[in-house]
Design an enzyme around this catalytic site. Structure first.
Site, PDB file in Angstrom:
ATOM      1  N   GLY A  13      -2.124  24.762  10.534  1.00 45.27           N
ATOM      2  CA  GLY A  13      -0.833  24.323  11.048  1.00 45.27           C
ATOM      3  C   GLY A  13      -0.185  23.405  10.028  1.00 45.27           C
ATOM      4  O   GLY A  13      -0.829  22.966   9.068  1.00 45.27           O
ATOM      5  N   MET A  14       1.057  23.110  10.237  1.00 44.63           N
ATOM      6  CA  MET A  14       1.793  22.289   9.277  1.00 44.63           C
ATOM      7  C   MET A  14       1.338  20.830   9.343  1.00 44.63           C
ATOM      8  O   MET A  14       0.678  20.409  10.289  1.00 44.63           O
ATOM      9  CB  MET A  14       3.295  22.437   9.518  1.00 44.63           C
ATOM     10  CG  MET A  14       3.745  23.830   9.118  1.00 44.63           C
ATOM     11  SD  MET A  14       5.504  24.230   9.121  1.00 44.63           S
ATOM     12  CE  MET A  14       6.409  22.782   9.285  1.00 44.63           C
ATOM     13  N   SER A  15       1.722  20.082   8.338  1.00 43.13           N
ATOM     14  CA  SER A  15       1.390  18.664   8.259  1.00 43.13           C
ATOM     15  C   SER A  15       1.904  17.943   9.502  1.00 43.13           C
ATOM     16  O   SER A  15       3.061  18.117   9.890  1.00 43.13           O
ATOM     17  CB  SER A  15       2.030  18.059   7.000  1.00 43.13           C
ATOM     18  OG  SER A  15       1.745  16.689   6.914  1.00 43.13           O
ATOM     19  N   GLY A  18      -1.216  18.101  14.291  1.00 42.08           N
ATOM     20  CA  GLY A  18      -2.285  17.634  15.168  1.00 42.08           C
ATOM     21  C   GLY A  18      -3.639  18.260  14.884  1.00 42.08           C
ATOM     22  O   GLY A  18      -4.556  18.155  15.698  1.00 42.08           O
ATOM     23  N   LYS A  19      -3.791  18.885  13.729  1.00 45.11           N
ATOM     24  CA  LYS A  19      -5.058  19.531  13.375  1.00 45.11           C
ATOM     25  C   LYS A  19      -6.210  18.529  13.353  1.00 45.11           C
ATOM     26  O   LYS A  19      -7.269  18.779  13.930  1.00 45.11           O
ATOM     27  CB  LYS A  19      -4.957  20.213  11.998  1.00 45.11           C
ATOM     28  CG  LYS A  19      -3.953  21.331  11.919  1.00 45.11           C
ATOM     29  CD  LYS A  19      -3.817  21.880  10.518  1.00 45.11           C
ATOM     30  CE  LYS A  19      -3.445  20.862   9.466  1.00 45.11           C
ATOM     31  NZ  LYS A  19      -2.130  20.230   9.648  1.00 45.11           N
ATOM     32  N   SER A  86      -3.802  25.106   5.132  1.00 47.11           N
ATOM     33  CA  SER A  86      -4.060  26.508   4.750  1.00 47.11           C
ATOM     34  C   SER A  86      -2.840  27.386   5.034  1.00 47.11           C
ATOM     35  O   SER A  86      -2.860  28.216   5.929  1.00 47.11           O
ATOM     36  CB  SER A  86      -5.321  27.049   5.417  1.00 47.11           C
ATOM     37  OG  SER A  86      -5.432  26.729   6.772  1.00 47.11           O
TER      38      SER A  86
END
Length: 186
Positions: A13-15, A18-19, A86
């Site tokens: 997911g994008m910056s 919430g990864k 990624s």
């Protein structure tokens, strides 16, 4: 602790989506019942991928390195959780294919949020700087982010709580036989 099979749970997911928050919550939940290792993108860039920049080739190499370490750990019955932007589908597909060839279960978790939500929660102001042209090669602004086409799990971090996303992730791991039935979100 009964040992379960190793697997790779790949957060993308994008910056600011919430990864790291979700992957940390999953790791905490699994630790009492499963050997688990968290490979966070920021830490990997510091220790494993130091010297790589943000060109497409460097980003793909970073993902390959994370994928390699994840496979090595998963072969030894470790539940591996990765949290890295990624951004390119081809890189994620390559990591998935190599895991599958090695007989390692691979689950992709897409942590999605609108650009407005990402900007609103960006305490470092990186999105505003990127939108102003001050940060080159910023994923989702001046560099592409290619969302997964069919991830095993999608968490809308701008529309659901961490707890709700966590429980859905744990349910998916249980459904695949990768987590003991007793483990649940607290």
């Amino acid at each position: 602790m009964q040992q379960r099979p190793g697997f790779i749970l790949w957060f993308t997911g994008m910056s600011g989506a919430g990864k790291s928050t979700l992957s940390t919550a999953v790791a905490r939940q699994l630790a009492p019942v499963q050997r688990v290792e968290l490979l966070d993108g920021d830490e990997v860039r510091t220790y494993l991928s130091r010297g790589l920049g943000f060109s497409r080739a460097d980003r793909e190499e970073n993902v390959r390195r994370i994928g390699y370490v994840a496979r090595v750990l998963a072969r030894h019955e470790v539940g591996v959780i990765t949290a890295a932007i990624s951004p390119y589908k081809s890189s994620r597909d390559e990591v998935r294919a190599l895991a599958t060839q090695a007989g390692i279960p691979f689950l992709e978790c897409y942590v999605q949020a609108s650009l407005d939500a990402l900007i609103a929660r960006d305490v470092k102001g990186l999105y505003k700087k990127a939108l102003a042209g001050e940060i080159p090669h910023f994923t989702g602004v001046s560099d592409p982010y290619e969302p997964p086409e069919s991830p095993e799990i999608t968490v809308r971090s701008d529309a659901e709580t961490v707890e709700a996303g966590l429980e859905r992730i744990l349910d998916t791991l249980r459904d695949r036989g990768l987590l003991a039935p007793a483990a649940s979100a607290a």
